[in-house]
Every structure is written in structure tokens, then in C-alpha cells.
Design a protein around this motif. Structure first.
Motif, short mmCIF file in Angstrom:
data_model
loop_
_atom_site.label_atom_id
_atom_site.label_comp_id
_atom_site.label_asym_id
_atom_site.label_seq_id
_atom_site.Cartn_x
_atom_site.Cartn_y
_atom_site.Cartn_z
N SER A 1 0.84 -1.13 -0.27
CA SER A 1 -0.05 -0.06 0.13
C SER A 1 0.91 1.03 0.08
N GLU A 2 0.44 2.30 -0.44
CA GLU A 2 1.22 3.60 -0.60
C GLU A 2 1.38 4.10 0.96
N ASN A 3 0.52 3.64 1.94
CA ASN A 3 0.56 3.77 3.26
C ASN A 3 0.67 2.43 3.86
N GLU A 4 1.71 1.99 4.28
CA GLU A 4 2.09 0.58 4.80
C GLU A 4 1.60 0.37 6.28
N HIS A 5 1.09 1.50 7.03
CA HIS A 5 0.40 1.65 8.25
C HIS A 5 -1.04 1.51 8.18
N PHE A 6 -1.71 1.93 7.07
CA PHE A 6 -3.01 2.07 7.16
C PHE A 6 -3.74 0.79 7.57
N SER A 7 -3.41 -0.45 7.06
CA SER A 7 -4.10 -1.51 7.52
C SER A 7 -4.21 -1.92 9.12
N LYS A 8 -2.92 -1.52 9.63
CA LYS A 8 -3.01 -1.80 11.22
C LYS A 8 -4.23 -1.69 12.05
N SER A 9 -4.96 -0.40 11.81
CA SER A 9 -5.91 -0.30 12.72
C SER A 9 -7.20 -1.44 12.62
N ALA A 10 -7.35 -1.87 11.45
CA ALA A 10 -8.35 -2.83 10.82
C ALA A 10 -7.95 -4.17 11.54
N PHE A 11 -6.68 -4.68 11.35
CA PHE A 11 -6.10 -5.89 11.76
C PHE A 11 -6.04 -5.89 13.27
N ALA A 12 -5.92 -4.92 14.02
CA ALA A 12 -6.16 -4.65 15.34
C ALA A 12 -7.45 -5.16 15.99
N GLN A 13 -8.49 -4.54 15.06
CA GLN A 13 -9.94 -4.53 15.41
C GLN A 13 -10.38 -5.93 15.11
N TRP A 14 -9.88 -6.60 13.96
CA TRP A 14 -10.40 -8.12 13.73
C TRP A 14 -8.97 -8.69 13.53
N THR A 15 -8.49 -9.58 14.35
CA THR A 15 -7.41 -10.53 13.96
C THR A 15 -7.44 -11.71 13.47
N VAL A 16 -6.39 -12.37 13.19
CA VAL A 16 -6.77 -13.81 12.70
C VAL A 16 -7.39 -14.72 13.41
N GLN A 17 -6.93 -14.44 14.61
CA GLN A 17 -7.65 -15.47 15.83
C GLN A 17 -9.15 -15.01 15.68
N ASP A 18 -9.52 -14.08 15.34
CA ASP A 18 -11.10 -13.56 15.24
C ASP A 18 -11.58 -14.20 14.20
N THR A 19 -10.81 -14.41 12.90
CA THR A 19 -11.27 -15.14 11.87
C THR A 19 -11.65 -16.67 12.30
#
Length: 407
Positions: free
Chosen positions: A72-90
Motif C-alpha cells: 500500500s502507499e501507506n504501509e501503516h493504514f491496515s494496522k487499525s483494521a487488523f487490530a480490530q479484527w485479528t487472525v484469531q477472530d477469523t
């Protein structure tokens, strides 16, 4: 799934455009929160791309997924979403509905049933339980801002009738440009432009690369040959199989590097990444100097590949008679096999689209467009592109979850 006439869709909290991974997760999570949504899907069934993913088995997440596996042009952008819904959540979400995962290579998680349709059934069953409407064969014609929300016009492709529905929020989860025959369009990009949002440049990603010109015949004769390799460019490297094809190169390592490759650049392939070929030759010729280089190489590669190496290497020499220059040539070919791809196989063969809605236009915490309250974008149409192996699903689930919290 609802076949209601459009006039019955009253008091909606949101209209979700697209019944793919992001749209379905958004509808389900909205249902948990008591919110009512209508999902409009162009195809005759939900989850078309889910059905073909992982060879029809659906690698629905990756155990190692983090923001570092995304471009992504902003490599940090997805951090918030991945903190809200983790792999363990999936994992927990699917386990709650009877789907447990089995790990294949490199953290890829597949349902133990090996059936992508089981993943889709989880969503359609929950939507039915919550009374969320998924309306298929519904092609969105336009989305316009009206007072306190949006009016969406869609056409029923079976009857040809047009309908208008209204909601305070619209969720754009219509995917990217691959694969046209599965209904992919540039709808999300056009809609973003309509509302004055910037886009980053888009291109096919996770896509086979083509080789043309004088080397084409050499690749073509090797079609079907697979070799575990390290494929790299100036940005990154991947250790997985490559596959020679009639048109050039494919296989997991090539698909991975394709997301980082740009036209005109070279890629380097180490055809024996865990050993040094010259050290192995030196060791072998201490025991058996009379052995032909061809016979020696067949310990590591197929006969077909060794035969093709005749073009570049003295495979008919015995090991004892290999000169320093020969050894240099062997080392260079095996460990630094250089390829300048002519191009890629395009959106029809790409797994995902790179680029999309500029992340600077969206709130990273809610995925709402900063300039257009009530308009949300999630999944593949956003400039967040994952590696091969379940990463893009994790982004789709996470973005669908995040949006549902905020509509």
C-alpha cells in the motif's frame, strides 16, 4: 436470500454493494449489532471469487498475516483494521459455525472440508437468521447523495426492472478488476472518482509473468516444470516454487514477486536457494570426477530441465574437467538466473488488483471516506494488497467487520 421487491427495503442502516468476502462479513457483523442491511450482488450467487479461491478450497486466512504482508502507499493504514479484527477472530468466527482450519504451506488455513462453498454457507445462513437481504442479479446503475444518505438505483438482470433504494450509509465492496468473467468491473473506482476521491495507480497483482523474444522457445519447452526457488528483486524475495509455462513463468514465488515487479525491471531466481552449487560439485568430484555434469544436476532437477540447460552450461563435461570459468557460469545460472519479463498475463489471470482507492481518502479506523460521510470502502478496491495465501481474505474480513461497526 431475499427476492423482495425493492419497495419493501425500509429503514435500512446501509446498502452493501457486493456479496464477496468483505460485503458478506459486513452484513453478518451488522446483523450481530442489530443493524439492517441490503446486499446487492451483480452475479446470480454470492461469493463468486470465494468459490474459486485456493482451487475451490478457499484458503480463508493466513496464520502469519500482519500489515507487513500488504502492499500500500501507506504501509501503516491496515494496522487499525487488523487490530480490530485479528487472525484469531477469523479462526474463532468460522469455528463457531463448524468450520475448523487445517494449515497447509506457509500458514495458509483451509477448511478441513476443503470446500469453499462451506465458507459461503456460513454467511448466507447467518444473514438469513438475522433477516439481512442478499439480492442477487442486481446490477447497481448509480449511487447519488440525497438528504441524510444515498439513493442507489439498481437493475434486476432477470426482469430488467429498475429499483431505487435509500439508506444513510453505502458500503462499496465490489472488489477489483480481476476476473472479468466473474463479474469484476471498475465500479468501485468509478464511484470513488464520482465522489471526488483520489485513486492510486492500479495493475494486476499475484499474476503470471510473460517472456517473449528470443528466450520464449526455451521457456515453452520447459512448460510444466516446477522448481523450488528464491525469487527476488531489489525490494523483496520469496522462497517458493516457480513454474515454467508456455508463455513464461508462474507458480507461487512468481505470483508473489509480480505484486512488487514493474515493467522494465528484472527479477533474479536462485534455483537452489539452500545450497551452493559449486561447493556441491567440488564435494562430488572428490568422489566421482568422471560423473557428467548432467548426471550430477539430475539429483536436483528433472531430466527435462537439465536437457534445457545445455543451451547455457557444459552439461556433457565430466565434473573433473570443469574449468573455473565453467564453475562461474554454473554458479551464475543456478543462483542468479536473471529474467526480464515482457509483461504479465493481465487481469483475467490475476488473483487481485494492486492499488485502488487512495488510503489517504479514508479513515483507517472506520474506512469511511473523509470527504463523504456515510460512504465506506472495503476489501480489494482499497489500496491494500496482500500476498498470496489467504492474506487478502484476512483484509476482506477485517475491513467488513470494521465498516459494520461504523455504519
Amino acid at each position: 436470500m431475499s427476492g423482495n421487491s425493492a419497495s419493501t427495503y425500509k429503514d435500512l442502516d446501509a446498502i452493501v454493494l457486493g456479496a464477496g468476502a468483505c460485503g458478506l462479513m459486513c452484513a453478518v457483523q451488522a446483523g450481530y449489532l442489530g443493524k439492517k442491511v441490503l446486499v446487492l450482488e451483480k452475479n446470480d450467487k454470492p461469493g463468486a471469487k470465494i468459490l474459486i479461491s485456493g482451487g475451490g478450497r478457499c484458503n480463508y486466512t493466513n496464520l502469519y498475516a500482519s500489515h507487513q504482508n500488504f502492499i500500500s502507499e501507506n504501509e501503516h493504514f491496515s494496522k487499525s483494521a487488523f487490530a480490530q479484527w485479528t487472525v484469531q477472530d477469523t479462526i474463532s468466527f468460522f469455528e463457531t459455525y463448524g468450520i475448523s482450519g487445517q494449515e497447509k504451506t506457509l500458514g495458509q488455513l483451509f477448511p478441513t472440508t476443503n470446500k469453499a462453498k462451506d465458507i459461503i454457507k456460513v454467511f448466507t445462513d447467518i444473514c438469513e437468521d438475522f433477516g439481512q437481504s442478499i439480492r442477487c442479479n442486481s446490477e447497481v446503475q448509480k449511487v447519488i447523495s440525497v438528504e441524510n444518505g444515498f439513493e442507489v438505483t439498481f437493475k434486476d438482470s432477470v426482469t430488467g426492472n429498475e429499483h431505487q433504494v435509500y439508506a444513510p450509509n453505502v458500503v462499496v465492496a465490489t472488489g477489483g478488476l480481476p476476473i472479468a468473467k466473474m463479474g469484476a468491473t471498475d465500479f468501485a473506482l468509478r464511484l470513488a472518482r464520482q465522489f471526488g476521491l483520489n485513486l492510486t495507480s492500479t495493475a494486476p497483482a499475484l499474476v503470471p509473468l510473460t517472456v517473449t523474444g528470443k528466450d520464449h522457445d526455451w521457456y515453452e519447452q520447459l512448460s510444466g516444470t516446477s522448481i523450488f526457488s528464491r525469487v527476488s528483486n531489489h525490494k523483496i524475495s520469496f522462497d517458493e516454487n516457480i513454474l515454467f509455462t508456455h508463455w513464461g513463468l508462474s507458480g507461487p514465488a512468481i505470483l508473489q514477486i509480480s505484486s512488487y515487479w514493474r515493467p522494465g525491471e528484472k527479477i533474479t531466481i536462485d534455483l537452489l536457494p539452500d545450497s551452493n552449487i559449486v561447493d556441491l560439485i567440488e564435494e562430488e568430484r572428490n568422489h566421482s570426477g568422471k560423473k557428467l555434469l548432467a548426471s550430477f544436476l539430475e539429483k536436483f532437477y528433472s531430466k527435462k530441465f537439465v536437457e534445457a540447460m545445455k543451451k547455457y552450461l557444459p552439461v556433457d563435461k565430466n565434473l573433473a574437467s570443469l574449468s573455473k570459468d565453467d564453475l562461474l557460469s554454473i554458479e551464475e545460472l543456478i543462483h542468479q538466473f536473471s529474467v526480464k519479463p515482457a509483461g504479465d498475463k493481465g487481469y483475467d489471470k490475476a488473483e487481485v488488483m494492486r492499488g485502488g482507492i487512495d488510503t489517504s481518502e479514508l479513515s483507517s479506523k472506520t474506512l469511511e471516506a473523509k470527504k463523504v460521510p456515510g460512504l465506506f470502502f472495503g476489501g480489494e478496491c482499497v489500496d491494500v494488497t496482500g500476498w498470496l495465501g489467504g492474506y487478502n481474505f484476512q483484509w476482506a474480513w477485517a475491513s467488513g467487520f470494521v465498516i459494520a461497526q461504523n455504519i
